[in-house]
Scaffold this motif. Sequence first.
Motif, PDB file in Angstrom:
ATOM      1  N   PRO A   8     -58.821  61.895  94.975  1.00 61.24           N
ATOM      2  CA  PRO A   8     -57.394  61.762  95.271  1.00 61.24           C
ATOM      3  C   PRO A   8     -56.564  61.723  93.993  1.00 61.24           C
ATOM      4  O   PRO A   8     -57.109  61.534  92.897  1.00 61.24           O
ATOM      5  CB  PRO A   8     -57.328  60.430  96.023  1.00 61.24           C
ATOM      6  N   PRO A   9     -55.246  61.891  94.117  1.00 55.10           N
ATOM      7  CA  PRO A   9     -54.385  61.745  92.941  1.00 55.10           C
ATOM      8  C   PRO A   9     -54.578  60.363  92.311  1.00 55.10           C
ATOM      9  O   PRO A   9     -54.810  59.378  93.017  1.00 55.10           O
ATOM     10  CB  PRO A   9     -52.966  61.870  93.512  1.00 55.10           C
ATOM     11  N   ALA A  10     -54.504  60.311  90.999  1.00 57.96           N
ATOM     12  CA  ALA A  10     -54.578  59.059  90.235  1.00 57.96           C
ATOM     13  C   ALA A  10     -55.933  58.367  90.326  1.00 57.96           C
ATOM     14  O   ALA A  10     -56.059  57.187  90.029  1.00 57.96           O
ATOM     15  CB  ALA A  10     -53.452  58.095  90.648  1.00 57.96           C
ATOM     16  N   ALA A  11     -56.967  59.113  90.702  1.00 59.13           N
ATOM     17  CA  ALA A  11     -58.308  58.527  90.808  1.00 59.13           C
ATOM     18  C   ALA A  11     -58.991  58.392  89.456  1.00 59.13           C
ATOM     19  O   ALA A  11     -59.878  57.560  89.291  1.00 59.13           O
ATOM     20  CB  ALA A  11     -59.183  59.369  91.735  1.00 59.13           C
ATOM     21  N   GLY A  12     -58.602  59.220  88.507  1.00 62.33           N
ATOM     22  CA  GLY A  12     -59.257  59.211  87.202  1.00 62.33           C
ATOM     23  C   GLY A  12     -60.029  60.482  86.932  1.00 62.33           C
ATOM     24  O   GLY A  12     -60.950  60.490  86.108  1.00 62.33           O
ATOM     25  N   LYS A  13     -59.668  61.569  87.586  1.00 62.32           N
ATOM     26  CA  LYS A  13     -60.379  62.845  87.387  1.00 62.32           C
ATOM     27  C   LYS A  13     -60.250  63.330  85.947  1.00 62.32           C
ATOM     28  O   LYS A  13     -61.242  63.710  85.323  1.00 62.32           O
ATOM     29  CB  LYS A  13     -59.848  63.907  88.368  1.00 62.32           C
ATOM     30  N   SER A  14     -59.040  63.289  85.412  1.00 62.53           N
ATOM     31  CA  SER A  14     -58.827  63.714  84.025  1.00 62.53           C
ATOM     32  C   SER A  14     -59.573  62.801  83.052  1.00 62.53           C
ATOM     33  O   SER A  14     -60.153  63.269  82.069  1.00 62.53           O
ATOM     34  CB  SER A  14     -57.338  63.726  83.684  1.00 62.53           C
ATOM     35  N   THR A  15     -59.568  61.524  83.334  1.00 63.71           N
ATOM     36  CA  THR A  15     -60.275  60.558  82.491  1.00 63.71           C
ATOM     37  C   THR A  15     -61.777  60.833  82.518  1.00 63.71           C
ATOM     38  O   THR A  15     -62.450  60.770  81.482  1.00 63.71           O
ATOM     39  CB  THR A  15     -59.972  59.125  82.962  1.00 63.71           C
ATOM     40  N   TRP A  16     -62.312  61.166  83.706  1.00 63.84           N
ATOM     41  CA  TRP A  16     -63.735  61.493  83.810  1.00 63.84           C
ATOM     42  C   TRP A  16     -64.050  62.705  82.942  1.00 63.84           C
ATOM     43  O   TRP A  16     -65.055  62.725  82.220  1.00 63.84           O
ATOM     44  CB  TRP A  16     -64.127  61.752  85.266  1.00 63.84           C
ATOM     45  N   ILE A  17     -63.194  63.704  82.994  1.00 66.39           N
ATOM     46  CA  ILE A  17     -63.413  64.910  82.192  1.00 66.39           C
ATOM     47  C   ILE A  17     -63.335  64.580  80.707  1.00 66.39           C
ATOM     48  O   ILE A  17     -64.168  65.044  79.921  1.00 66.39           O
ATOM     49  CB  ILE A  17     -62.420  66.023  82.580  1.00 66.39           C
ATOM     50  N   GLU A  18     -62.360  63.785  80.312  1.00 60.71           N
ATOM     51  CA  GLU A  18     -62.241  63.399  78.901  1.00 60.71           C
ATOM     52  C   GLU A  18     -63.506  62.719  78.403  1.00 60.71           C
ATOM     53  O   GLU A  18     -63.881  62.870  77.242  1.00 60.71           O
ATOM     54  CB  GLU A  18     -61.032  62.483  78.693  1.00 60.71           C
ATOM     55  N   ALA A  19     -64.189  61.987  79.273  1.00 54.59           N
ATOM     56  CA  ALA A  19     -65.414  61.285  78.886  1.00 54.59           C
ATOM     57  C   ALA A  19     -66.632  62.201  78.837  1.00 54.59           C
ATOM     58  O   ALA A  19     -67.635  61.847  78.213  1.00 54.59           O
ATOM     59  CB  ALA A  19     -65.679  60.129  79.853  1.00 54.59           C
ATOM     60  N   HIS A  20     -66.563  63.373  79.476  1.00 56.26           N
ATOM     61  CA  HIS A  20     -67.735  64.230  79.583  1.00 56.26           C
ATOM     62  C   HIS A  20     -67.615  65.593  78.907  1.00 56.26           C
ATOM     63  O   HIS A  20     -68.617  66.140  78.448  1.00 56.26           O
ATOM     64  CB  HIS A  20     -68.089  64.439  81.062  1.00 56.26           C
ATOM     65  N   ALA A  21     -66.421  66.154  78.856  1.00 56.45           N
ATOM     66  CA  ALA A  21     -66.259  67.500  78.289  1.00 56.45           C
ATOM     67  C   ALA A  21     -66.284  67.461  76.764  1.00 56.45           C
ATOM     68  O   ALA A  21     -65.901  66.464  76.145  1.00 56.45           O
ATOM     69  CB  ALA A  21     -64.952  68.112  78.776  1.00 56.45           C
ATOM     70  N   LYS A  22     -66.743  68.564  76.201  1.00 55.02           N
ATOM     71  CA  LYS A  22     -66.763  68.733  74.754  1.00 55.02           C
ATOM     72  C   LYS A  22     -65.553  69.585  74.342  1.00 55.02           C
ATOM     73  O   LYS A  22     -64.980  70.295  75.170  1.00 55.02           O
ATOM     74  CB  LYS A  22     -68.043  69.438  74.325  1.00 55.02           C
ATOM     75  N   PRO A  23     -65.182  69.543  73.077  1.00 49.87           N
ATOM     76  CA  PRO A  23     -64.042  70.346  72.623  1.00 49.87           C
ATOM     77  C   PRO A  23     -64.220  71.849  72.866  1.00 49.87           C
ATOM     78  O   PRO A  23     -63.234  72.571  72.990  1.00 49.87           O
ATOM     79  CB  PRO A  23     -63.961  70.050  71.127  1.00 49.87           C
ATOM     80  N   THR A  24     -65.450  72.305  72.964  1.00 47.33           N
ATOM     81  CA  THR A  24     -65.709  73.733  73.175  1.00 47.33           C
ATOM     82  C   THR A  24     -65.701  74.135  74.648  1.00 47.33           C
ATOM     83  O   THR A  24     -65.833  75.318  74.967  1.00 47.33           O
ATOM     84  CB  THR A  24     -67.066  74.113  72.562  1.00 47.33           C
ATOM     85  N   ASP A  25     -65.545  73.164  75.557  1.00 50.78           N
ATOM     86  CA  ASP A  25     -65.527  73.453  76.991  1.00 50.78           C
ATOM     87  C   ASP A  25     -64.127  73.880  77.419  1.00 50.78           C
ATOM     88  O   ASP A  25     -63.140  73.605  76.735  1.00 50.78           O
ATOM     89  CB  ASP A  25     -65.948  72.215  77.788  1.00 50.78           C
ATOM     90  N   VAL A  26     -64.055  74.517  78.561  1.00 54.45           N
ATOM     91  CA  VAL A  26     -62.772  74.881  79.160  1.00 54.45           C
ATOM     92  C   VAL A  26     -62.447  73.849  80.237  1.00 54.45           C
ATOM     93  O   VAL A  26     -63.298  73.526  81.066  1.00 54.45           O
ATOM     94  CB  VAL A  26     -62.831  76.301  79.772  1.00 54.45           C
ATOM     95  N   VAL A  27     -61.218  73.340  80.212  1.00 49.33           N
ATOM     96  CA  VAL A  27     -60.753  72.385  81.208  1.00 49.33           C
ATOM     97  C   VAL A  27     -59.572  73.021  81.943  1.00 49.33           C
ATOM     98  O   VAL A  27     -58.578  73.393  81.322  1.00 49.33           O
ATOM     99  CB  VAL A  27     -60.324  71.045  80.565  1.00 49.33           C
ATOM    100  N   ILE A  28     -59.698  73.131  83.254  1.00 49.71           N
ATOM    101  CA  ILE A  28     -58.642  73.701  84.075  1.00 49.71           C
ATOM    102  C   ILE A  28     -58.107  72.578  84.956  1.00 49.71           C
ATOM    103  O   ILE A  28     -58.752  72.160  85.917  1.00 49.71           O
ATOM    104  CB  ILE A  28     -59.151  74.892  84.907  1.00 49.71           C
TER     105      ILE A  28
END
Length: 145
Positions: A8-28
């Motif tokens: 859902p909105p405001a669940a922390g999806k972006s935060t989860w990605i920030e904790a797992h993605a690397k600078p070389t990954d693509v984030v959409i």
Amino acid sequence: MLYVVTGPPAAGKSTWIEAHAKPTDVVIDLDRITSALTGPGAPHWSQHPLHLRVAHRARYAAMDEAFQLLDQLDVYLIHTMPSAKHLAKYKRLQARIVVVDPGESIVMQRIEAMRAPEMRRVATRWYNARRRLPQQATPRPAMEW
């Protein structure tokens, strides 16, 4: 690898990605795309229909291109409520689906504090859809399935 991060909105999806993605990954992330396409001073979570229209087009173009590169890089895609059609496509792409859900009361508190009031409707729709799933088909929060 394709990671489809849902919740859902405001669940922390972006935060989860920030904790797992690397600078070389693509984030959409539609929120990030919308922010990048709006002028200075626009709200971080802009829901203006014209802004969203442009951002959705950019998001789909990014998805089409990124999906062709999955053998070369990891892609993290935020998709709050993927349809059956989208889920089938993600399955064909061997995506890992990650559900981020800290719980309805926390989500509603975060929306009240940080988001536009109309996001309550989106969150309610997300939780209602989850409640209609058979119990065994309901993914657990922050788990991959």
